[in-house]
Design an enzyme around this catalytic site. Structure first.
Site, PDB file in Angstrom:
ATOM      1  N   CYS A  78      -0.626   4.159 -17.017  1.00  0.00           N
ATOM      2  CA  CYS A  78      -0.984   4.869 -18.246  1.00  0.00           C
ATOM      3  C   CYS A  78       0.101   4.774 -19.323  1.00  0.00           C
ATOM      4  O   CYS A  78      -0.157   4.357 -20.443  1.00  0.00           O
ATOM      5  CB  CYS A  78      -1.287   6.326 -17.900  1.00  0.00           C
ATOM      6  SG  CYS A  78      -1.622   7.348 -19.316  1.00  0.00           S
TER       7      CYS A  78
ATOM      8  N   GLU B 159     -20.428 -10.354 -21.532  1.00  0.00           N
ATOM      9  CA  GLU B 159     -20.713  -9.287 -20.565  1.00  0.00           C
ATOM     10  C   GLU B 159     -21.879  -9.722 -19.675  1.00  0.00           C
ATOM     11  O   GLU B 159     -22.894 -10.211 -20.152  1.00  0.00           O
ATOM     12  CB  GLU B 159     -21.036  -7.986 -21.326  1.00  0.00           C
ATOM     13  CG  GLU B 159     -21.647  -6.867 -20.523  1.00  0.00           C
ATOM     14  CD  GLU B 159     -20.789  -6.374 -19.355  1.00  0.00           C
ATOM     15  OE1 GLU B 159     -19.606  -6.059 -19.562  1.00  0.00           O
ATOM     16  OE2 GLU B 159     -21.325  -6.317 -18.229  1.00  0.00           O
TER      17      GLU B 159
ATOM     18  N   HIS C   5     -16.314  25.470 -41.985  1.00  0.00           N
ATOM     19  CA  HIS C   5     -16.901  24.494 -42.901  1.00  0.00           C
ATOM     20  C   HIS C   5     -15.861  24.060 -43.921  1.00  0.00           C
ATOM     21  O   HIS C   5     -15.122  24.906 -44.413  1.00  0.00           O
ATOM     22  CB  HIS C   5     -18.104  25.110 -43.633  1.00  0.00           C
ATOM     23  CG  HIS C   5     -18.690  24.184 -44.652  1.00  0.00           C
ATOM     24  ND1 HIS C   5     -19.489  23.121 -44.300  1.00  0.00           N
ATOM     25  CD2 HIS C   5     -18.549  24.148 -46.002  1.00  0.00           C
ATOM     26  CE1 HIS C   5     -19.835  22.468 -45.400  1.00  0.00           C
ATOM     27  NE2 HIS C   5     -19.277  23.074 -46.443  1.00  0.00           N
TER      28      HIS C   5
HETATM   29  C1  LIG Z   1      -5.185  -0.936 -20.942  1.00  0.00           C
HETATM   30  C2  LIG Z   1      -5.529   0.385 -20.302  1.00  0.00           C
HETATM   31  C3  LIG Z   1      -5.852   1.461 -21.086  1.00  0.00           C
HETATM   32  C4  LIG Z   1      -6.148   2.677 -20.517  1.00  0.00           C
HETATM   33  N1  LIG Z   1      -6.464   3.722 -21.339  1.00  0.00           N
HETATM   34  C5  LIG Z   1      -6.757   4.907 -20.798  1.00  0.00           C
HETATM   35  C6  LIG Z   1      -7.044   6.007 -21.639  1.00  0.00           C
HETATM   36  O1  LIG Z   1      -7.012   5.904 -22.861  1.00  0.00           O
HETATM   37  N2  LIG Z   1      -7.338   7.199 -21.063  1.00  0.00           N
HETATM   38  C7  LIG Z   1      -7.370   7.344 -19.701  1.00  0.00           C
HETATM   39  O2  LIG Z   1      -7.654   8.440 -19.231  1.00  0.00           O
HETATM   40  N3  LIG Z   1      -7.104   6.317 -18.882  1.00  0.00           N
HETATM   41  C8  LIG Z   1      -6.787   5.112 -19.394  1.00  0.00           C
HETATM   42  N4  LIG Z   1      -6.471   4.076 -18.574  1.00  0.00           N
HETATM   43  C9  LIG Z   1      -6.502   4.315 -17.110  1.00  0.00           C
HETATM   44  C10 LIG Z   1      -5.230   5.034 -16.651  1.00  0.00           C
HETATM   45  O3  LIG Z   1      -4.113   4.269 -17.000  1.00  0.00           O
HETATM   46  C11 LIG Z   1      -5.275   5.277 -15.150  1.00  0.00           C
HETATM   47  O4  LIG Z   1      -6.470   5.965 -14.819  1.00  0.00           O
HETATM   48  C12 LIG Z   1      -4.100   6.114 -14.694  1.00  0.00           C
HETATM   49  O5  LIG Z   1      -2.873   5.492 -15.014  1.00  0.00           O
HETATM   50  C13 LIG Z   1      -4.162   6.363 -13.180  1.00  0.00           C
HETATM   51  O6  LIG Z   1      -3.076   7.124 -12.790  1.00  0.00           O
HETATM   52  P1  LIG Z   1      -2.491   7.061 -11.313  1.00  0.00           P
HETATM   53  O7  LIG Z   1      -1.372   8.043 -11.287  1.00  0.00           O
HETATM   54  O8  LIG Z   1      -3.562   7.214 -10.318  1.00  0.00           O
HETATM   55  O9  LIG Z   1      -1.930   5.574 -11.113  1.00  0.00           O
HETATM   56  P2  LIG Z   1      -1.009   4.612 -11.986  1.00  0.00           P
HETATM   57  O10 LIG Z   1      -0.863   5.086 -13.370  1.00  0.00           O
HETATM   58  O11 LIG Z   1      -1.510   3.244 -11.757  1.00  0.00           O
HETATM   59  O12 LIG Z   1       0.428   4.770 -11.317  1.00  0.00           O
HETATM   60  C14 LIG Z   1       0.722   4.341 -10.027  1.00  0.00           C
HETATM   61  C15 LIG Z   1       2.223   4.127  -9.895  1.00  0.00           C
HETATM   62  O13 LIG Z   1       2.519   3.895  -8.517  1.00  0.00           O
HETATM   63  C16 LIG Z   1       3.555   2.921  -8.429  1.00  0.00           C
HETATM   64  N5  LIG Z   1       3.489   2.355  -7.083  1.00  0.00           N
HETATM   65  C17 LIG Z   1       2.458   1.686  -6.502  1.00  0.00           C
HETATM   66  N6  LIG Z   1       2.747   1.396  -5.220  1.00  0.00           N
HETATM   67  C18 LIG Z   1       3.990   1.880  -4.984  1.00  0.00           C
HETATM   68  C19 LIG Z   1       4.836   1.922  -3.851  1.00  0.00           C
HETATM   69  N7  LIG Z   1       4.442   1.428  -2.658  1.00  0.00           N
HETATM   70  N8  LIG Z   1       6.054   2.488  -3.973  1.00  0.00           N
HETATM   71  C20 LIG Z   1       6.456   3.018  -5.166  1.00  0.00           C
HETATM   72  N9  LIG Z   1       5.691   3.037  -6.264  1.00  0.00           N
HETATM   73  C21 LIG Z   1       4.478   2.485  -6.169  1.00  0.00           C
HETATM   74  C22 LIG Z   1       3.211   1.957  -9.541  1.00  0.00           C
HETATM   75  O14 LIG Z   1       4.361   1.209  -9.923  1.00  0.00           O
HETATM   76  C23 LIG Z   1       2.749   2.915 -10.651  1.00  0.00           C
HETATM   77  O15 LIG Z   1       3.825   3.294 -11.474  1.00  0.00           O
HETATM   78  C24 LIG Z   1      -6.135   2.836 -19.107  1.00  0.00           C
HETATM   79  C25 LIG Z   1      -5.792   1.751 -18.297  1.00  0.00           C
HETATM   80  C26 LIG Z   1      -5.484   0.544 -18.873  1.00  0.00           C
HETATM   81  C27 LIG Z   1      -5.110  -0.612 -17.994  1.00  0.00           C
END
Ligand SMILES: Cc1cc2nc3c(=O)[nH]c(=O)nc-3n(C[C@H](O)[C@H](O)[C@H](O)COP(=O)(O)OP(=O)(O)OC[C@H]3O[C@@H](n4cnc5c(N)ncnc54)[C@H](O)[C@@H]3O)c2cc1C
Length: 462
Positions: free
Chosen positions: A43, A199, A441
């Site tokens: 994110c 798509e 408004h």
């Molecule tokens: C281009 C793009 C735009 C987006 N825009 C939006 C948006 O506007 N709004 C929205 O709600 N969502 C958006 N998303 C989706 C959003 O980024 C994800 O839903 C969110 O980041 C998920 O959070 P998370 O904590 O589950 O995982 P992540 O953010 O993927 O974080 C996981 C972390 O775990 C770490 N990791 C993985 N395995 C290991 C390990 N074994 N040891 C140590 N560290 C590890 C990774 O390095 C990473 O930092 C977007 C995604 C992308 C790609």
């Protein structure tokens, strides 16, 4: 004793870092493990935040070009792409540094490196072993790939490469008409690229309300987007500075090709669990590679939990965050809970698209008797004054009880407007509750009130 914790969270994306802070607030001793240089996960580093910074900058540029003249503002806008990328980097740095500060403030111990589950209550990071009562898998997701199409992050890019291009391509081909493809396509279309979106399905924004998607597609076409729907990409061949994409109709038929400078593969994301040692630990995954959890985020192994993109549900930052809070509360002995029926979804284009709750298609499929109230921004005073009249608000309410079941908006600041619907739905409110709430408004929010009035056929301005 130094490496003994109540909870150890692997991954500091929105799921992991929020879980860590909430658990620390509740008095637990917390460690996090992160393999990336900066916290914040997909994110903050390569997702929501950098894409929104580029959407903001490119939208203002487009406004200056297209809207300023009609308002009598004289300007001759041009842009410095390298500087714009610098603006994006500042957004990333500001946000990721904020997490360093919050971890320090909440006394969260940070381990740098790849975390591996080495049995119940044990996580290893390089040569270090962490002993912990609970383990939380918050390792997020990775870009989904297409068979036969090699992402080199130069000519054929994922969203990560698209956020770091060296120059604006003359022709950008986007594979996938989902949120990420349309947002990044918008950035480059505004900066002058020809954008073609390919798509497989016969519509854009799969999963969102079909009426909204159809209207939104027309708006994007007016902005210069070209769409090739019902088309399957069968290959991509790189030549010196071009990529040739081969397509064929999804239903079968004659093949054809498109030549582009850059191809963005935006066909979704897949859960990321590499290197975690899940198999050895006995943590079960489903047939889509997602870590299986119960309603309390518990995996198949006692003491190991999972949240965020790596489990079922929409891959959204705020869903991951809410799961992080709920799990921290459960681990602290409280009753954490996420209401999956009220998770807003936003497409940050211009105009924005936003939704919460059920679509008309879902209600029909479930056989729910519902009423729809629709109000066009064309009839909203503030939208008229601003000349941002494209779009509408649609409120779907139960035909018998009037309870609001879904709200769908395409229009200016839809991503902000949607939250009054989310709050209303969280409290089980009715269309009449919304319609009888006094709205200032002139505001765009009045369109939400009018759509609620329209459920009972009594909108004032249409
Ligand atoms: C281009 C793009 C735009 C987006 N825009 C939006 C948006 O506007 N709004 C929205 O709600 N969502 C958006 N998303 C989706 C959003 O980024 C994800 O839903 C969110 O980041 C998920 O959070 P998370 O904590 O589950 O995982 P992540 O953010 O993927 O974080 C996981 C972390 O775990 C770490 N990791 C993985 N395995 C290991 C390990 N074994 N040891 C140590 N560290 C590890 C990774 O390095 C990473 O930092 C977007 C995604 C992308 C790609």
């Amino acid at each position: 004793m130094a490496n003994q914790f109540d909870v150890t969270i692997i991954g500091t994306g929105p799921g992991g870092y929020v879980c860590a802070i909430r658990a620390a607030q509740l008095g637990l001793k917390v460690a996090v493990v992160e393999k990336r240089e900066s916290h914040g996960g997909t994110c903050l580093n390569v997702g929501c935040i950098p894409s929104k910074a580029l959407l903001h900058a490119s939208e203002l540029y487009a406004e200056a070009r297209h809207s300023f003249p009609k308002m009598g503002i004289k300007a001759e806008p041009s842009f410095d792409f390298t500087k714009m990328m610098g603006f994006k980097q500042e957004a990333i740095d500001g946000n990721t540094k904020g997490i360093d500060f919050l971890f320090k403030k909440n006394k969260v111990a940070v381990f740098r490196g790849t975390g591996r589950i080495a049995g119940r209550g044990k996580v290893t990071v390089g040569s270090e072993t962490i002993e912990t009562k609970s383990i939380v898998i918050a390792t997020g997701s990775d870009v989904a790939r297409l068979k036969g199409i090699d992402i080199d992050e130069d000519r054929i890019v994922s969203s990560t490469g698209a956020l770091a291009l060296k120059q604006v391509p003359a022709h950008l081909a986007v594979i996938g008409a989902g949120v990420i493809g349309l947002e990044l396509g918008s950035v480059y279309a505004r900066l002058g690229a020809k954008v073609t979106v390919v798509e497989y399905l016969d519509r854009i924004l799969p999963g969102m309300d079909a009426d909204v998607a159809k209207n939104f597609q027309r708006m994007l076409q007016k902005q210069g987007f070209a769409f090739r729907l019902s088309s399957r990409v069968t290959g991509a061949v790189k030549a010196k500075d071009k990529v040739t994409l081969s397509l064929e109709p999804a239903a079968g038929g004659a093949a054809e090709s498109i030549e582009a400078d850059v191809v963005l593969v935006a066909v979704g994301r897949v859960p990321f669990t590499e290197g975690l040692g899940l198999e050895e630990a006995g943590v079960k995954r489903d047939n889509r590679g997602r870590v299986e959890v119960d309603d309390h985020f518990a995996t198949s192994v006692p003491g190991i939990y999972a949240i965020g993109d790596v489990i079922r549900g929409p891959m959204l930052a705020h869903k991951a965050e809410d799961e992080g809070v709920a799990l921290a509360e459960i681990l602290a002995g409280q009753a954490g809970h996420v209401n999956y029926g009220v998770i807003p979804g936003v497409v940050y284009t211009a105009p924005e698209v936003a939704a919460v709750g059920k679509t008309e298609e879902e209600l029909k499929a479930e056989g729910v008797d519902y009423k729809a109230g629709k109000f066009l921004f064309l009839a909203n005073g503030r939208a008229k004054a601003n000349q941002t009249t494209d779009g509408f608000v649609k409120v779907l309410a139960d035909a018998k009880t009037d309870r609001v079941l879904g709200v769908h908006i395409v229009g200016p600041v839809a991503g902000e407007l949607i939250h009054e619907a989310a709050v209303l739905m969280e409290f089980g409110g009715s269309a009449e509750d919304l319609a009888r709430t006094c709205h200032a408004h002139p505001t765009l929010s009045e369109a939400v009130k009018e759509a609620a009035l329209a459920v009972a056929g009594r909108a004032i301005h249409s």
